[in-house]
Design a protein around this motif. Structure first.
Motif, PDB file in Angstrom:
ATOM      1  N   ASP A  44      16.952  37.244  35.584  1.00  0.00           N
ATOM      2  CA  ASP A  44      17.662  38.182  36.449  1.00  0.00           C
ATOM      3  C   ASP A  44      19.125  37.763  36.441  1.00  0.00           C
ATOM      4  OD1 ASP A  44      18.279  40.203  38.129  1.00  0.00           O
ATOM      5  OD2 ASP A  44      16.876  39.653  39.708  1.00  0.00           O
TER       6      ASP A  44
ATOM      7  N   ASN B  70      16.788  47.209  36.698  1.00  0.00           N
ATOM      8  CA  ASN B  70      17.880  46.811  35.804  1.00  0.00           C
ATOM      9  C   ASN B  70      19.233  47.309  36.240  1.00  0.00           C
ATOM     10  OD1 ASN B  70      17.168  49.500  35.306  1.00  0.00           O
ATOM     11  ND2 ASN B  70      18.014  49.439  33.255  1.00  0.00           N
TER      12      ASN B  70
ATOM     13  N   THR C 147      24.494  48.489  34.756  1.00  0.00           N
ATOM     14  CA  THR C 147      23.252  47.747  34.560  1.00  0.00           C
ATOM     15  C   THR C 147      23.529  46.247  34.584  1.00  0.00           C
ATOM     16  OG1 THR C 147      23.509  47.806  32.153  1.00  0.00           O
ATOM     17  CG2 THR C 147      22.288  49.610  33.181  1.00  0.00           C
ATOM     18  N   LYS C 148      22.477  45.481  34.787  1.00  0.00           N
ATOM     19  CA  LYS C 148      22.637  44.029  34.853  1.00  0.00           C
ATOM     20  C   LYS C 148      23.086  43.449  33.515  1.00  0.00           C
ATOM     21  CE  LYS C 148      19.165  43.535  38.483  1.00  0.00           C
ATOM     22  NZ  LYS C 148      17.858  42.976  38.879  1.00  0.00           N
ATOM     23  N   LYS C 149      22.715  44.104  32.443  1.00  0.00           N
ATOM     24  CA  LYS C 149      23.131  43.624  31.124  1.00  0.00           C
ATOM     25  C   LYS C 149      24.607  43.896  30.870  1.00  0.00           C
ATOM     26  CE  LYS C 149      21.563  43.710  26.314  1.00  0.00           C
ATOM     27  NZ  LYS C 149      20.589  44.303  25.358  1.00  0.00           N
TER      28      LYS C 149
END
Length: 278
Positions: free
Chosen positions: A203, A140, A102-104
């Motif tokens: 983002d 995401n 995920t981007k996180k």
């Protein structure tokens, strides 16, 4: 045993004939004493590295369960010297990205990679780590860890079986066997291979593209031409259904209107004779 008998009894498999001939010429003709010593050191050095790969102990999703299975007695990853999973990235030289990225989570993964000492390798395990997998269209999910880290081996599958992961590890061993201390990056002078840590805001973006993003923000026309609408499967299905409905309506015969409707003759009626008055 003569030399010819020894040569005929040994079998060597090669993937590329030209590369094999070039390698033989290099070793037999254009190689001096120093190069032969370096080749001998490479074999011992690479054998030690390929037989003692320490993976980083972390997982992201369901692929991590398959990675854990390889350490069990049925598959026994210790046969390859890779069973010593290290909890500290400073003691690991292999990162197995097992699961959905995920981007996180990307900044933490890149931070762990930068803390690993050289030589270090990255193995993308599963469809999610390779290209986003079934969650690629999610807002995401990163479409592949190779957008932020240099990946050495890709293991396909959703999730891959433990046998597939072992095959990927053996592929990594074959890559290590082909390396030489003459041209490896960790023994050469220059910039380090540290990956820039991505920045997570509205983002996620790579800081290496900061100048490109700044130029696009100053040029709205160019930004509009580069903007691509990614359509989901539901949107494509809805558009196809609407197109089929419009085609069906266009090909159907038009219903008759009141102006063009044919007139039907009235039914004949019997005329009654006039009643006579008495």
């Amino acid at each position: 045993m003569s030399e010819g008998t020894l040569w005929s009894s040994s079998i060597q498999f090669v993937d590329n004939d030209d590369a094999w001939i070039e390698d033989q010429v290099k070793k037999s003709i254009w190689v001096g004493t120093t190069d032969r010593v370096v080749d001998f050191v490479d074999k011992i050095y690479n054998w030690g590295r390929r037989s003692s790969i320490w993976p980083a102990q972390f997982g992201l999703a369901c692929c991590a369960i398959e990675m854990i299975c390889t350490a069990a007695g049925r598959f026994d990853i210790d046969r390859f010297g890779m069973g010593l999973f290290r909890s500290s990235p400073r003691q690991a030289d292999l990162m197995i990205v097992a699961g959905t990225v995920t981007k996180k989570m990307v900044p933490a993964i890149v931070r762990l990679y930068n803390q690993m000492p050289e030589p270090k390798y990255v193995l993308a395990m599963g469809a999610c780590a390779t290209a986003g997998g079934p969650f690629k269209e999610g807002y995401n999910v990163v479409a592949g860890i190779d957008k932020f880290l240099p990946v050495d081996v890709y293991v396909p599958g959703c999730p891959p079986t433990p046998q597939a992961l072992l095959n990927g590890l053996m592929t990594l061993q074959a890559k290590i066997d082909r390396q030489s201390i003459r041209d490896v990056s960790w023994y050469s002078s220059g910039e380090s291979n540290e990956a820039p840590e991505p920045i997570l805001g509205p983002d996620i973006y790579d800081p290496r593209r900061a100048s490109e993003i700044t130029d696009l923000s100053k040029n709205p026309e160019k930004l509009q031409t580069l903007a691509i609408k990614l359509k989901t499967t539901a949107e494509l299905t809805a558009e196809k259904r609407a197109a089929n409905l419009a085609h069906a309506q266009a090909s159907a015969p038009a219903a008759p209107t009141s102006a063009t409707a044919p007139t039907t003759p009235a039914a004949p009626t019997e005329e009654k004779p006039p009643e006579s008055s008495s």
